[in-house]
Motif scaffolding. Structure first.
Motif, mmCIF file in Angstrom:
data_model
loop_
_atom_site.group_PDB
_atom_site.id
_atom_site.type_symbol
_atom_site.label_atom_id
_atom_site.label_comp_id
_atom_site.label_asym_id
_atom_site.label_seq_id
_atom_site.Cartn_x
_atom_site.Cartn_y
_atom_site.Cartn_z
ATOM 1 N N LYS A 177 39.838 2.890 1.663
ATOM 2 C CA LYS A 177 40.054 3.206 3.061
ATOM 3 C C LYS A 177 39.128 4.311 3.546
ATOM 4 O O LYS A 177 38.680 4.314 4.677
ATOM 5 N N SER A 178 38.827 5.243 2.681
ATOM 6 C CA SER A 178 37.979 6.361 3.078
ATOM 7 C C SER A 178 36.579 5.911 3.436
ATOM 8 O O SER A 178 35.917 6.512 4.275
ATOM 9 N N THR A 179 36.107 4.860 2.790
ATOM 10 C CA THR A 179 34.759 4.360 3.107
ATOM 11 C C THR A 179 34.789 3.384 4.277
ATOM 12 O O THR A 179 33.784 3.185 4.943
ATOM 13 N N SER A 180 35.953 2.761 4.535
ATOM 14 C CA SER A 180 36.027 1.805 5.644
ATOM 15 C C SER A 180 36.189 2.500 6.983
ATOM 16 O O SER A 180 35.783 1.961 8.016
ATOM 17 N N PHE A 181 36.766 3.713 7.005
ATOM 18 C CA PHE A 181 36.963 4.441 8.245
ATOM 19 C C PHE A 181 35.642 4.723 8.966
ATOM 20 O O PHE A 181 35.515 4.414 10.154
ATOM 21 N N PRO A 182 34.642 5.323 8.303
ATOM 22 C CA PRO A 182 33.378 5.583 9.001
ATOM 23 C C PRO A 182 32.730 4.303 9.529
ATOM 24 O O PRO A 182 32.128 4.307 10.603
ATOM 25 N N GLU A 222 40.451 7.165 12.356
ATOM 26 C CA GLU A 222 40.337 5.743 12.685
ATOM 27 C C GLU A 222 41.216 5.389 13.884
ATOM 28 O O GLU A 222 40.768 4.692 14.804
ATOM 29 N N ARG A 223 42.440 5.885 13.876
ATOM 30 C CA ARG A 223 43.354 5.586 14.984
ATOM 31 C C ARG A 223 42.866 6.213 16.285
ATOM 32 O O ARG A 223 42.942 5.586 17.353
ATOM 33 N N LEU A 224 42.349 7.432 16.205
ATOM 34 C CA LEU A 224 41.807 8.080 17.400
ATOM 35 C C LEU A 224 40.617 7.309 17.957
ATOM 36 O O LEU A 224 40.462 7.176 19.175
ATOM 37 N N SER A 225 39.785 6.788 17.060
ATOM 38 C CA SER A 225 38.634 6.003 17.500
ATOM 39 C C SER A 225 39.077 4.717 18.191
ATOM 40 O O SER A 225 38.510 4.321 19.217
ATOM 41 N N ILE A 226 40.092 4.059 17.645
ATOM 42 C CA ILE A 226 40.620 2.841 18.266
ATOM 43 C C ILE A 226 41.211 3.145 19.644
ATOM 44 O O ILE A 226 40.986 2.412 20.614
ATOM 45 N N GLU A 227 41.968 4.243 19.729
ATOM 46 C CA GLU A 227 42.575 4.601 21.006
ATOM 47 C C GLU A 227 41.518 4.956 22.052
ATOM 48 O O GLU A 227 41.650 4.581 23.224
ATOM 49 N N ASN A 228 40.475 5.665 21.645
ATOM 50 C CA ASN A 228 39.400 5.993 22.584
ATOM 51 C C ASN A 228 38.691 4.735 23.081
ATOM 52 O O ASN A 228 38.336 4.631 24.265
ATOM 53 N N PHE A 229 38.504 3.781 22.184
ATOM 54 C CA PHE A 229 37.858 2.532 22.580
ATOM 55 C C PHE A 229 38.745 1.750 23.550
ATOM 56 O O PHE A 229 38.253 1.199 24.546
ATOM 57 N N LEU A 230 40.051 1.703 23.287
ATOM 58 C CA LEU A 230 40.964 1.000 24.177
ATOM 59 C C LEU A 230 41.036 1.682 25.538
ATOM 60 O O LEU A 230 41.151 1.011 26.575
ATOM 61 N N THR A 231 40.961 3.006 25.545
ATOM 62 C CA THR A 231 40.949 3.732 26.820
ATOM 63 C C THR A 231 39.711 3.389 27.628
ATOM 64 O O THR A 231 39.792 3.180 28.845
ATOM 65 N N PHE A 232 38.567 3.318 26.959
ATOM 66 C CA PHE A 232 37.337 2.914 27.646
ATOM 67 C C PHE A 232 37.431 1.479 28.148
ATOM 68 O O PHE A 232 37.044 1.167 29.282
ATOM 69 N N LEU A 233 37.955 0.586 27.306
ATOM 70 C CA LEU A 233 38.012 -0.832 27.656
ATOM 71 C C LEU A 233 38.921 -1.075 28.864
ATOM 72 O O LEU A 233 38.568 -1.817 29.785
ATOM 73 N N THR A 234 40.104 -0.450 28.861
ATOM 74 C CA THR A 234 41.064 -0.693 29.937
ATOM 75 C C THR A 234 40.804 0.172 31.163
ATOM 76 O O THR A 234 41.089 -0.253 32.294
#
Length: 358
Positions: free
Chosen positions: A3-8, A264-276
């Motif tokens: 998981k540590s290598t998949s996050f970046p 990872e979760r913060l990155s997903i949330e930031n992307f969803l905020t940009f998308l919506t």
């Protein structure tokens, strides 16, 4: 792979995708500006400019131009340059406030257009008075004033923290509820309600053989029917492109102080905020012209007339300039020998007269 290598890798992919989608906003900008300008030209034509619904469409198109340029250009600028939101406290407050006011203004004009169509086909004369042009002339500027007053709380309570323009604490929860009601719930409900009521009234008018006692007869022009079709499709596009924005805002407010969030979760949330909140949000503002072209024959005819008239004016103007140039050149060639002949005749007459006098 751990998981540590998949996050970046995931974070990098989301950042790259967000950058690519931001560049894709150029399509929104170009097509949206072109379409909204053509909307203004068409709705200013004589057959449409006195129609109350056309006035709301015209006002919404003007506001959409400001939304697209004010919202998207700053996003594009931040790709290669430092985002002004990260260092300008005043810009941080004003951009959020102005952009929100413009978005709410555009939505409200569409809501008013839905109410206008409902009033037009109402069997009650008092309700039909709402669809008169002078009512639209009054409500359009009044709505603009109201929507620059209501969200005045935004520049007051937004703070500048860690080079970010953020909302914190209770105000973030308040703004989430406010966005859910005024952006995500009230406009779609009002649009759907009055659109369905207008459609129901149209069916009653078509099915009615004899008018009811005490109810005046309503006649709706074909142009008004097509304006309704344009409006109904725009309502559907608005709902599809906007419904996720308030939901994401509510989620962000409820999980603001969640300590379990990782990178990872913060990155997903930031992307969803940009998308919506950016990419999908501008679809409705940039697609209205193409919706109108697809759904309305009258709109296409008026657009065709405008294009033909401008092309004819350009062709006639070019032909006139070319003809004038040719005539001036021809006149110049014919006048030079004539002038020479007159000058020669004058000199000859002067030389003859003294001889005659002798």
């Amino acid at each position: 792979m751990s998981k540590s290598t998949s996050f970046p890798s995931l974070i990098a992919n989301l950042n790259s995708l967000q950058t690519q989608l931001t560049w894709c906003e150029i399509i929104h900008l170009v097509l949206g500006n072109t379409g909204n300008i053509l909307n203004c030209v068409v709705f200013l034509q004589k057959p449409l400019r006195k129609n109350s619904c056309s006035k709301y469409f015209l006002a919404s198109s003007v506001v959409n131009i400001f939304i697209l340029n004010f919202g998207i250009l700053t996003n594009l600028y931040s790709i290669n340059y430092r985002n002004p939101l990260s260092y300008s406290f005043i810009y941080c407050k004003l951009r959020t406030y102005i952009l929100h006011s413009l978005l709410m203004l555009s939505r409200t004009y569409i809501v008013l257009a839905c109410i206008d169509r409902f009033a037009l086909c109402s069997p009650h004369a008092k309700r039909r008075q709402f669809s008169r042009p002078h009512v639209a002339d009054l409500l359009i500027p009044l709505t603009a004033i109201i929507w620059f007053i209501i969200p005045i709380h935004i520049p007051i309570f937004i703070i500048f923290e860690q080079q970010k323009c953020v909302m914190l604490g209770l105000y973030y929860i308040f703004f989430s509820i406010y966005a859910l009601i005024f952006a995500g719930t009230a406009p779609p409900i009002l649009m759907i309600t009055f659109s369905l009521l207008a459609y129901q009234n149209i069916r009653r008018i078509r099915n009615r053989i004899q008018p009811d006692v005490g109810v005046s007869r309503v006649r709706i022009k074909n142009r008004d029917h097509q304006l309704m079709s344009m409006l109904f499709v725009e309502v559907v596009v608005y709902i599809l492109s906007t419904v996720l924005y308030p939901l994401n805002t509510i989620y962000s407010a409820l999980t603001l102080y969640d300590s379990r969030k990782n990178a990872e979760r913060l990155s997903i949330e930031n992307f969803l905020t940009f998308l919506t909140g950016a990419f999908l949000l501008y679809i409705n503002n940039s697609s209205t012209f193409y919706i109108y072209c697809i759904t309305s024959k009258t709109f296409r005819q008026e657009l065709k007339k405008v294009c033909i008239n401008h092309c004819l004016k350009y062709i006639l103007k070019s032909h006139f300039n070319q003809t004038q140039t040719t005539q001036f050149s021809d006149v110049g060639l014919t006048q030079r020998p004539l002038a020479f002949k007159l000058k020669y005749q004058k000199e000859r007459d002067v030389s003859i007269y003294p001889i005659l006098e002798v």
